[in-house]
Scaffold this motif. Structure first.
Motif, PDB file in Angstrom:
ATOM      1  N   PRO A 182       0.950  -1.271  -0.160  1.00 46.20           N
ATOM      2  CA  PRO A 182      -0.083  -0.038  -0.018  1.00 46.20           C
ATOM      3  C   PRO A 182       0.834   1.356   0.101  1.00 46.20           C
ATOM      4  O   PRO A 182       0.455   2.091  -0.510  1.00 46.20           O
ATOM      5  CB  PRO A 182      -0.788   0.002   1.366  1.00 46.20           C
ATOM      6  N   VAL A 183       2.079   1.144   0.485  1.00 48.02           N
ATOM      7  CA  VAL A 183       2.931   2.583   0.588  1.00 48.02           C
ATOM      8  C   VAL A 183       3.083   3.092  -0.994  1.00 48.02           C
ATOM      9  O   VAL A 183       3.472   4.067  -1.216  1.00 48.02           O
ATOM     10  CB  VAL A 183       4.043   2.199   1.208  1.00 48.02           C
ATOM     11  N   THR A 184       2.801   2.182  -1.979  1.00 48.22           N
ATOM     12  CA  THR A 184       3.004   2.257  -3.173  1.00 48.22           C
ATOM     13  C   THR A 184       1.867   2.859  -4.167  1.00 48.22           C
ATOM     14  O   THR A 184       1.848   3.063  -5.216  1.00 48.22           O
ATOM     15  CB  THR A 184       3.716   1.032  -4.086  1.00 48.22           C
ATOM     16  N   TYR A 185       0.951   2.910  -3.450  1.00 44.29           N
ATOM     17  CA  TYR A 185      -0.415   3.125  -3.938  1.00 44.29           C
ATOM     18  C   TYR A 185      -0.472   4.754  -4.297  1.00 44.29           C
ATOM     19  O   TYR A 185      -0.185   5.511  -3.106  1.00 44.29           O
ATOM     20  CB  TYR A 185      -1.653   2.560  -3.356  1.00 44.29           C
ATOM     21  N   PRO A 186      -1.252   5.285  -5.456  1.00 41.32           N
ATOM     22  CA  PRO A 186      -1.404   6.782  -5.310  1.00 41.32           C
ATOM     23  C   PRO A 186      -2.199   7.310  -4.099  1.00 41.32           C
ATOM     24  O   PRO A 186      -1.936   8.337  -3.775  1.00 41.32           O
ATOM     25  CB  PRO A 186      -2.208   6.933  -6.687  1.00 41.32           C
ATOM     26  N   ASN A 187      -3.261   6.519  -3.616  1.00 39.86           N
ATOM     27  CA  ASN A 187      -3.661   7.034  -2.230  1.00 39.86           C
ATOM     28  C   ASN A 187      -3.325   6.326  -1.238  1.00 39.86           C
ATOM     29  O   ASN A 187      -4.068   5.406  -0.550  1.00 39.86           O
ATOM     30  CB  ASN A 187      -5.395   6.774  -2.530  1.00 39.86           C
ATOM     31  N   ALA A 188      -2.052   6.658  -0.900  1.00 44.85           N
ATOM     32  CA  ALA A 188      -1.481   5.941   0.201  1.00 44.85           C
ATOM     33  C   ALA A 188      -1.445   6.693   1.659  1.00 44.85           C
ATOM     34  O   ALA A 188      -1.063   6.095   2.661  1.00 44.85           O
ATOM     35  CB  ALA A 188       0.156   5.772  -0.145  1.00 44.85           C
ATOM     36  N   ALA A 228      10.720  -5.696  -4.456  1.00 43.87           N
ATOM     37  CA  ALA A 228      11.675  -4.864  -5.112  1.00 43.87           C
ATOM     38  C   ALA A 228      10.877  -3.569  -5.416  1.00 43.87           C
ATOM     39  O   ALA A 228      11.620  -2.593  -5.420  1.00 43.87           O
ATOM     40  CB  ALA A 228      12.448  -5.326  -6.328  1.00 43.87           C
ATOM     41  N   ILE A 229       9.750  -3.493  -5.933  1.00 47.76           N
ATOM     42  CA  ILE A 229       8.811  -2.498  -5.994  1.00 47.76           C
ATOM     43  C   ILE A 229       8.590  -1.427  -4.862  1.00 47.76           C
ATOM     44  O   ILE A 229       8.877  -0.540  -4.866  1.00 47.76           O
ATOM     45  CB  ILE A 229       7.412  -2.818  -6.751  1.00 47.76           C
ATOM     46  N   THR A 230       8.181  -2.299  -3.804  1.00 45.77           N
ATOM     47  CA  THR A 230       8.120  -1.579  -2.506  1.00 45.77           C
ATOM     48  C   THR A 230       9.265  -0.719  -2.228  1.00 45.77           C
ATOM     49  O   THR A 230       9.363   0.169  -1.608  1.00 45.77           O
ATOM     50  CB  THR A 230       7.380  -2.458  -1.567  1.00 45.77           C
ATOM     51  N   ALA A 231      10.455  -1.651  -2.179  1.00 47.02           N
ATOM     52  CA  ALA A 231      11.618  -1.214  -1.770  1.00 47.02           C
ATOM     53  C   ALA A 231      12.155  -0.234  -2.317  1.00 47.02           C
ATOM     54  O   ALA A 231      12.663   0.829  -1.756  1.00 47.02           O
ATOM     55  CB  ALA A 231      12.616  -2.168  -1.743  1.00 47.02           C
ATOM     56  N   ALA A 232      11.787  -0.083  -3.680  1.00 46.32           N
ATOM     57  CA  ALA A 232      12.262   1.165  -4.426  1.00 46.32           C
ATOM     58  C   ALA A 232      11.321   2.465  -4.054  1.00 46.32           C
ATOM     59  O   ALA A 232      11.902   3.419  -3.975  1.00 46.32           O
ATOM     60  CB  ALA A 232      12.053   0.850  -5.906  1.00 46.32           C
ATOM     61  N   ARG A 233      10.276   2.164  -3.864  1.00 46.01           N
ATOM     62  CA  ARG A 233       9.389   3.411  -3.642  1.00 46.01           C
ATOM     63  C   ARG A 233       9.540   3.827  -2.117  1.00 46.01           C
ATOM     64  O   ARG A 233       9.659   5.218  -1.915  1.00 46.01           O
ATOM     65  CB  ARG A 233       7.889   2.793  -3.434  1.00 46.01           C
ATOM     66  N   LEU A 237      10.777   7.610  -1.118  1.00 47.91           N
ATOM     67  CA  LEU A 237      10.140   8.523  -0.420  1.00 47.91           C
ATOM     68  C   LEU A 237      11.299   9.216   0.638  1.00 47.91           C
ATOM     69  O   LEU A 237      11.043  10.096   1.150  1.00 47.91           O
ATOM     70  CB  LEU A 237       8.878   7.631   0.276  1.00 47.91           C
ATOM     71  N   ARG A 238      12.372   8.285   1.204  1.00 47.58           N
ATOM     72  CA  ARG A 238      13.135   8.657   2.004  1.00 47.58           C
ATOM     73  C   ARG A 238      14.464   9.531   1.407  1.00 47.58           C
ATOM     74  O   ARG A 238      15.351   9.814   2.337  1.00 47.58           O
ATOM     75  CB  ARG A 238      13.682   7.389   2.757  1.00 47.58           C
ATOM     76  N   GLY A 239      14.409   9.366   0.176  1.00 44.50           N
ATOM     77  CA  GLY A 239      15.629  10.103  -0.468  1.00 44.50           C
ATOM     78  C   GLY A 239      16.841   9.480  -0.255  1.00 44.50           C
ATOM     79  O   GLY A 239      17.748  10.120  -0.072  1.00 44.50           O
ATOM     80  N   GLU A 240      16.752   7.993  -0.320  1.00 46.75           N
ATOM     81  CA  GLU A 240      17.841   7.228   0.188  1.00 46.75           C
ATOM     82  C   GLU A 240      18.372   6.352  -0.812  1.00 46.75           C
ATOM     83  O   GLU A 240      17.360   5.950  -1.642  1.00 46.75           O
ATOM     84  CB  GLU A 240      17.431   6.328   1.460  1.00 46.75           C
ATOM     85  N   PRO A 241      19.547   6.087  -1.259  1.00 48.38           N
ATOM     86  CA  PRO A 241      19.692   5.014  -2.312  1.00 48.38           C
ATOM     87  C   PRO A 241      19.223   3.437  -1.842  1.00 48.38           C
ATOM     88  O   PRO A 241      19.061   3.480  -0.752  1.00 48.38           O
ATOM     89  CB  PRO A 241      21.294   5.006  -2.353  1.00 48.38           C
ATOM     90  N   LEU A 242      18.594   2.969  -2.877  1.00 48.19           N
ATOM     91  CA  LEU A 242      18.028   1.730  -2.838  1.00 48.19           C
ATOM     92  C   LEU A 242      18.954   0.812  -1.994  1.00 48.19           C
ATOM     93  O   LEU A 242      18.498  -0.107  -1.316  1.00 48.19           O
ATOM     94  CB  LEU A 242      17.693   1.322  -4.162  1.00 48.19           C
ATOM     95  N   ASP A 243      20.014   0.702  -2.408  1.00 46.97           N
ATOM     96  CA  ASP A 243      21.152  -0.289  -1.838  1.00 46.97           C
ATOM     97  C   ASP A 243      21.169   0.061  -0.343  1.00 46.97           C
ATOM     98  O   ASP A 243      21.331  -1.028   0.226  1.00 46.97           O
ATOM     99  CB  ASP A 243      22.543   0.097  -2.345  1.00 46.97           C
ATOM    100  N   ALA A 244      21.319   0.997   0.063  1.00 46.60           N
ATOM    101  CA  ALA A 244      21.275   1.364   1.633  1.00 46.60           C
ATOM    102  C   ALA A 244      20.017   0.907   2.205  1.00 46.60           C
ATOM    103  O   ALA A 244      20.035   0.581   3.419  1.00 46.60           O
ATOM    104  CB  ALA A 244      21.592   2.956   1.772  1.00 46.60           C
ATOM    105  N   LEU A 245      18.793   1.289   1.466  1.00 47.97           N
ATOM    106  CA  LEU A 245      17.408   0.909   2.212  1.00 47.97           C
ATOM    107  C   LEU A 245      17.343  -0.539   2.271  1.00 47.97           C
ATOM    108  O   LEU A 245      17.044  -1.121   3.234  1.00 47.97           O
ATOM    109  CB  LEU A 245      16.305   1.582   1.370  1.00 47.97           C
TER     110      LEU A 245
END
Ligand SMILES: [Zn+2]
Ligand SMILES: [Zn+2]
Length: 260
Positions: A182-188, A228-233, A237-245
């Motif tokens: 749900p964090v990836t949804y337009p209405n999150a 991977a989709i949720t991780a990328a989103r 949102l956090r302004g963090e590199p995906l690798d670090a997250l």
């Protein structure tokens, strides 16, 4: 070809019948997408047994055993005792999912609360963390978690659906916060703010598959590869590199669950 970052799916139902036709292929797709570790979650006596059986034969898969609030009403004393017996197995690394669900109310609220408290007390005696399910019941869930001293074992508020104020109270109770599709949804709703608010050492991610697919797969069966989709989103949102997250969420899950 770039190697995807390693991810930990902290909440999946890999042993559910929806995966019976292609479980090996689904696990192969997960690993190819970087999801090297998965926690498969029991919801009653039968599915807890199935979760343990899968974890026993699959590397990188660990199990939890518990009784979901939906199943609390149907679980008699023998079933609850069965789940407690399974919980002592080394491949079982947490108790859950347990909690309260006042959205669908498939079990009477007093029965949900009684089963929730029983397993919180049991987890404390056993010294294993808990996986908490909470839907439309935040005030009651947080009150019970505090009362049963969840901070002594720690745990995960799975598929977090509250706002920043509720997230803060979960953190105060010593819980990790898990974000799902749900964090990836337009209405999150409040979830983007929650994703930015939770400290990096308190955040984990999950699919809750076969439920709750991320944006792009809505209406379809969810599976761990889509983590991977949720991780990328969440990273965006956090302004963090995906690798670090990826590394942080994986480390957080491994530390709580005490797995390699
Ligand atoms: Zn749940
Ligand atoms: Zn679940």
């Amino acid at each position: 070809m770039t190697v995807p970052p390693e991810l930990f799916d902290s909440h999946a139902h890999l042993h559910f019948p929806g995966f019976d036709d292609d479980r090996d292929a689904m696990l192969a797709r997960a690993r190819a997408a970087g999801v090297r570790r998965m926690l498969t979650i029991g919801t009653d006596a039968a599915t807890s047994r199935d979760a343990l059986a899968l974890a026993a034969r699959e590397p990188g898969v660990w199990a939890t055993v518990g009784v979901h609030p939906h199943d609390a009403g149907e679980s008699d004393e023998a079933a609850l005792a069965d789940v407690e017996r399974l919980a002592t197995e080394p491949r079982v690394v947490a108790i859950g999912e347990i909690g309260l669900d006042y959205f669908r109310n498939l079990s009477p609220p007093d029965v949900q609360a009684r089963v929730f408290r029983r397993f919180l007390a049991f987890a404390r005696r056993l010294g294993k963390p808990v996986i908490v399910h909470c839907r439309d019941a935040h005030a009651e869930t947080l009150a019970i978690l505090a009362d049963e001293r969840v901070d002594e074992v720690g745990g995960i508020m799975h598929c977090f659906s509250g706002d920043v104020a509720i997230a803060r109270r979960c953190l105060d109770l010593g819980l990790l916060i898990s974000l799902a599709g749900p964090v990836t949804y337009p209405n999150a709703r409040a979830l983007p703010d929650v994703a930015r608010f939770v400290p990096g050492d308190r955040l984990v991610i999950e699919t809750d598959c076969p439920f709750l697919p991320p944006q792009g797969y809505r209406g379809k069966r969810n599976e761990p590869a889509y983590l991977a989709i949720t991780a990328a989103r969440v990273a965006e949102l956090r302004g963090e590199p995906l690798d670090a997250l990826a590394r942080r969420t994986c480390d957080n899950a491994r530390r709580l669950l005490r797995v390699d």
